[in-house]
Design a protein around this motif. Sequence first.
Motif, PDB file in Angstrom:
ATOM      1  N   ASP A   1       2.264  84.947  94.665  1.00  0.00           N
ATOM      2  CA  ASP A   1       3.050  86.232  94.481  1.00  0.00           C
ATOM      3  C   ASP A   1       3.640  86.517  93.506  1.00  0.00           C
ATOM      4  O   ASP A   1       4.522  87.704  93.374  1.00  0.00           O
ATOM      5  CB  ASP A   1       3.904  86.132  95.670  1.00  0.00           C
ATOM      6  N   GLU A   2       3.367  85.955  92.337  1.00  0.00           N
ATOM      7  CA  GLU A   2       4.268  86.078  91.245  1.00  0.00           C
ATOM      8  C   GLU A   2       5.483  86.204  91.367  1.00  0.00           C
ATOM      9  O   GLU A   2       6.490  86.943  90.583  1.00  0.00           O
ATOM     10  CB  GLU A   2       3.618  87.305  90.356  1.00  0.00           C
ATOM     11  N   ALA A   3       6.546  85.191  91.919  1.00  0.00           N
ATOM     12  CA  ALA A   3       7.709  85.164  92.165  1.00  0.00           C
ATOM     13  C   ALA A   3       8.407  85.017  90.749  1.00  0.00           C
ATOM     14  O   ALA A   3       7.739  84.211  90.103  1.00  0.00           O
ATOM     15  CB  ALA A   3       8.150  84.116  93.076  1.00  0.00           C
ATOM     16  N   ASP A   4       9.698  85.165  90.764  1.00  0.00           N
ATOM     17  CA  ASP A   4      10.507  85.060  89.494  1.00  0.00           C
ATOM     18  C   ASP A   4      10.667  83.661  89.282  1.00  0.00           C
ATOM     19  O   ASP A   4      10.430  82.703  90.084  1.00  0.00           O
ATOM     20  CB  ASP A   4      11.483  85.903  89.552  1.00  0.00           C
ATOM     21  N   GLY A   5      10.877  83.291  88.229  1.00  0.00           N
ATOM     22  CA  GLY A   5      11.225  81.886  87.716  1.00  0.00           C
ATOM     23  C   GLY A   5      12.258  81.005  88.400  1.00  0.00           C
ATOM     24  O   GLY A   5      12.160  80.027  88.694  1.00  0.00           O
ATOM     25  N   ASP A   6      13.425  81.994  88.829  1.00  0.00           N
ATOM     26  CA  ASP A   6      14.513  81.135  89.531  1.00  0.00           C
ATOM     27  C   ASP A   6      14.053  80.728  90.806  1.00  0.00           C
ATOM     28  O   ASP A   6      14.552  79.700  91.220  1.00  0.00           O
ATOM     29  CB  ASP A   6      15.665  82.155  89.597  1.00  0.00           C
TER      30      ASP A   6
END
Length: 188
Positions: free
Chosen positions: A61-66
């Motif tokens: 889902d290309e979630a953010d790095g955090d």
Amino acid sequence: MTATKTKSPKTASAKTAAHKTTAKPASKRSTVVHDDAIKLLVADHKEVKALFKDYEKLVKDEADGDERQALAQKICLLLTVHATIEEEIFYPAARAAIEDGDLLDEAEVEHASAKDLIAQIEGMSPDEELYDAKVKVLGEYIEHHVKEEETELFPEVKKSDVDLAELGADLVSRKETLLAELGEDALA
């Protein structure tokens, strides 16, 4: 001696909020009562397997790095605690009870490889090259390790005269201590 943990509503809601992208709760660790060592270890295996699936979904889902890093840190913490209780308590008891020391030697080598990869992941930023690949490979290592434990080692230990209830209580106690020392807040 039975030592169980109960999940506080605050912890449960924090987990839900932190992992909105998951369809189901990733952890039942705190609410499951384990009446023997092998059941506790298998429950840990299932929990981590679910977390690796959640991580794969975040990557897809290309979630953010955090968000990816928080989940990777949780996986690494749980694996560190799990490996420690196995190495300090379960493996010595198994080694004394079964004849196949090769199974335990292999398990310890697999732990060393996993710990090396955990250290690499913990020392990286989630936006660095190979971060997601390292988490994926860690999941593959763990999947292989779990399969060997559950199909080879655990059946041998079950056939032995090890008191699995007493051993389970020792594992739970040590696990709770380690989680408190290493920061169970990281699991929220």
